[in-house]
Design a protein around this motif. Structure first.
Motif, PDB file in Angstrom:
ATOM      1  N   ALA A 222      31.587  42.707  36.757  1.00 43.10           N
ATOM      2  CA  ALA A 222      32.520  43.797  36.479  1.00 43.10           C
ATOM      3  C   ALA A 222      31.940  45.115  36.949  1.00 43.10           C
ATOM      4  N   ARG A 223      32.782  45.944  37.519  1.00 42.65           N
ATOM      5  CA  ARG A 223      32.379  47.276  37.970  1.00 42.65           C
ATOM      6  C   ARG A 223      33.514  48.263  37.705  1.00 42.65           C
ATOM      7  N   PHE A 224      33.148  49.493  37.458  1.00 45.24           N
ATOM      8  CA  PHE A 224      34.137  50.564  37.382  1.00 45.24           C
ATOM      9  C   PHE A 224      34.691  50.787  38.784  1.00 45.24           C
ATOM     10  N   VAL A 225      35.947  51.238  38.854  1.00 43.91           N
ATOM     11  CA  VAL A 225      36.573  51.337  40.175  1.00 43.91           C
ATOM     12  C   VAL A 225      37.523  52.526  40.248  1.00 43.91           C
ATOM     13  N   GLY A 226      37.674  53.039  41.452  1.00 45.51           N
ATOM     14  CA  GLY A 226      38.715  54.027  41.721  1.00 45.51           C
ATOM     15  C   GLY A 226      38.466  55.404  41.161  1.00 45.51           C
ATOM     16  N   GLY A 227      39.470  55.920  40.442  1.00 49.36           N
ATOM     17  CA  GLY A 227      39.473  57.319  40.030  1.00 49.36           C
ATOM     18  C   GLY A 227      38.291  57.757  39.203  1.00 49.36           C
ATOM     19  N   CYS A 228      37.828  56.912  38.283  1.00 49.82           N
ATOM     20  CA  CYS A 228      36.710  57.343  37.436  1.00 49.82           C
ATOM     21  C   CYS A 228      35.437  57.496  38.257  1.00 49.82           C
ATOM     22  N   VAL A 229      35.239  56.635  39.257  1.00 48.39           N
ATOM     23  CA  VAL A 229      34.057  56.741  40.122  1.00 48.39           C
ATOM     24  C   VAL A 229      34.196  57.950  41.044  1.00 48.39           C
ATOM     25  N   ARG A 230      35.352  58.048  41.687  1.00 47.14           N
ATOM     26  CA  ARG A 230      35.608  59.180  42.600  1.00 47.14           C
ATOM     27  C   ARG A 230      35.454  60.513  41.875  1.00 47.14           C
TER      28      ARG A 230
ATOM     29  N   THR B 204      37.000  43.205  38.115  1.00 47.09           N
ATOM     30  CA  THR B 204      36.148  42.083  37.719  1.00 47.09           C
ATOM     31  C   THR B 204      36.453  40.841  38.543  1.00 47.09           C
ATOM     32  N   THR B 205      35.453  40.000  38.684  1.00 44.72           N
ATOM     33  CA  THR B 205      35.646  38.704  39.335  1.00 44.72           C
ATOM     34  C   THR B 205      36.231  37.684  38.363  1.00 44.72           C
ATOM     35  N   LEU B 206      36.262  38.004  37.092  1.00 44.60           N
ATOM     36  CA  LEU B 206      36.798  37.092  36.088  1.00 44.60           C
ATOM     37  C   LEU B 206      38.323  37.068  36.147  1.00 44.60           C
TER      38      LEU B 206
ATOM     39  N   THR C  33      40.555  36.895  43.887  1.00 46.88           N
ATOM     40  CA  THR C  33      39.404  36.649  44.754  1.00 46.88           C
ATOM     41  C   THR C  33      38.142  37.050  43.994  1.00 46.88           C
ATOM     42  N   THR C  34      37.009  36.648  44.521  1.00 45.62           N
ATOM     43  CA  THR C  34      35.721  37.088  43.962  1.00 45.62           C
ATOM     44  C   THR C  34      34.962  37.945  44.966  1.00 45.62           C
ATOM     45  N   ASP C  35      35.652  38.335  46.034  1.00 43.27           N
ATOM     46  CA  ASP C  35      35.041  39.088  47.126  1.00 43.27           C
ATOM     47  C   ASP C  35      35.335  40.578  46.947  1.00 43.27           C
ATOM     48  N   TRP C  36      34.298  41.375  46.680  1.00 39.89           N
ATOM     49  CA  TRP C  36      34.494  42.803  46.457  1.00 39.89           C
ATOM     50  C   TRP C  36      35.021  43.503  47.718  1.00 39.89           C
ATOM     51  N   ALA C  37      34.563  43.085  48.889  1.00 40.23           N
ATOM     52  CA  ALA C  37      35.037  43.699  50.127  1.00 40.23           C
ATOM     53  C   ALA C  37      36.515  43.386  50.347  1.00 40.23           C
TER      54      ALA C  37
END
Length: 401
Positions: free
Chosen positions: A32-40, A55-57, A113-117
């Motif tokens: 799991a990773r934070f994504v999008g607006g909160c990171v930007r 998340t990959t889950l 998917t489980t692929d972050w890219a």
């Protein structure tokens, strides 16, 4: 070179830690990773409204993981892979990594998917395709999102026309993100793609369009973005007619109110404004406010008594909006400030008499009561709302005994 978010209270808050720990317990520390607006926004020092997690889950595993950790979950968009976790009364939107299977310009069919890219590849702009782990270490699959965020570049992930054809709302999102986060000249490829595919916005639901438009107009200075929209004929397609930007340019300096800024883009015709508001599916309150703003007398040349009459009859909001529109259209600035100060400091009085007062003076209840009260109110307004002499005024209006 890896980058890390620094000094972010939300990142280390117990509520956040509880959610990330629940997911890690089910899928490991990298699931799991934070994504999008909160990171930007953390990178550029902007306020953070929502915390989104990728998340990959799969959603069923996410729900089970949250339950095992004693956290509540809400299936807010589970068919698209989204579950909202509630931790210490705070929502966290958790979405399974996705790839597009098919798109039609309005909606997409996705597969997990489980692929972050792969997940990053379906996002709109590179600065929104940024991820950060529980410790704040940033993952930048496009390898340019980090630099874009810091430089204020709004650049599509991959080929712009392809991204737009997947969802034509991305045209409006480009202008909105440029208004909020863009600096310097806009990305030429993005500008060209938005102009080339401008007709696509007509396929979108009115609710999606108006939501993006109002968000754009809420930006500190939306003028450069709105100019781009106008040059690409996107603004005309959104409003259903050409817009004169002259009043809008001034209104942006005068007010940060998105509805008032929208009003400055609309014609001085109540019926047409009502039609545009309905087409955009604006709320009843927004529609009524826009129509009222272009109704009645819109001038900065009112005397104080005339201003109080207008406020009494039409309400303070309508009066202030009309004054602001008149000011933005070239009205006298000093006079406008005086009228706005008057509106701020004057409370609309209630009619000081009623049927009981007339009954006490001997008038029996009936149609005559309404006539006398209307006549009293008309004279009371003309005399600038005096607070005395009411009984004498009523007596003078009574029918002969």
């Amino acid at each position: 070179m890896s980058h890390r978010l620094q000094g972010q209270a939300w990142l280390t808050a117990p509520a956040t830690r509880a959610v990330m720990a629940a997911l890690a317990a089910a899928g490991g520390p990298d699931c799991a990773r934070f994504v999008g607006g909160c990171v930007r926004n953390a990178l550029i020092g902007a306020p953070i409204d929502d915390i989104d997690i990728a998340t990959t889950l799969t959603p069923d595993v996410v729900v089970a993981a949250l339950k095992a950790a004693g956290l509540r979950s809400v299936p807010t968009g589970i068919e698209h892979g989204t579950v909202t976790a509630i931790s210490e009364r705070q929502p966290f939107e958790i979405t399974t990594l996705r790839r597009d299977v098919s798109t039609d310009g309005r909606r997409a069919t996705v597969a997990f998917t489980t692929d972050w890219a792969e997940d990053a590849g379906r996002r709109d702009f590179r600065l929104n395709a940024l991820y950060a782990d529980a410790d704040g270490v940033i993952l930048d699959p496009t390898e340019q999102g980090y630099d874009d965020a810091l430089a204020g570049r709004i650049v599509f992930v991959g080929e712009p026309e392809g991204r737009i054809r997947e969802d034509y709302l991305r045209i409006l999102r480009f202008y909105r993100f440029y208004a909020w986060y863009g600096r310097g000249a806009p990305d030429a490829a993005a500008v060209a793609a938005c102009a080339a595919l401008a007709e696509g916005v007509e396929q979108l639901s009115a609710e999606r369009v108006s939501k993006e438009l109002l968000k754009l107009l809420s930006a500190p200075d939306p003028r450069p973005a709105v100019r781009l929209m106008d040059e690409a004929s996107v603004l005309e397609r959104v409003l259903g007619q050409p817009a004169d930007l002259t009043r809008f340019e001034v209104m942006t300096e005068l007010s940060g109110d998105a509805v008032l800024r929208l009003s400055a883009l609309l014609p001085d015709e109540p019926a047409r404004v009502a039609e545009i508001s309905r087409a955009l599916r604006l709320s009843n309150a927004q529609r009524d406010r826009l129509v009222e703003a272009v109704s009645g007398e819109a001038t900065t040349g009112l005397t104080d008594p005339q201003a109080r009459t207008a406020i009494y009859r039409d309400g303070r909001q309508a009066f202030e909006d009309r004054v602001m529109r008149a000011w933005a259209a070239g009205g006298d600035a000093e006079a406008a400030r005086r009228l706005l100060a008057l509106a701020e400091g004057w409370s609309r009085p209630a009619l000081p008499v009623g049927g009981r007062d007339l009954a006490r003076l001997g008038l029996k209840p009936g149609p005559e009561t309404g006539r006398v009260l209307q006549a009293f109110e008309a004279g009371w307004i003309v005399d600038d709302f005096p607070d005395h002499g009411h009984e004498d005024r009523l007596r003078a209006l009574l029918p002969p005994a």
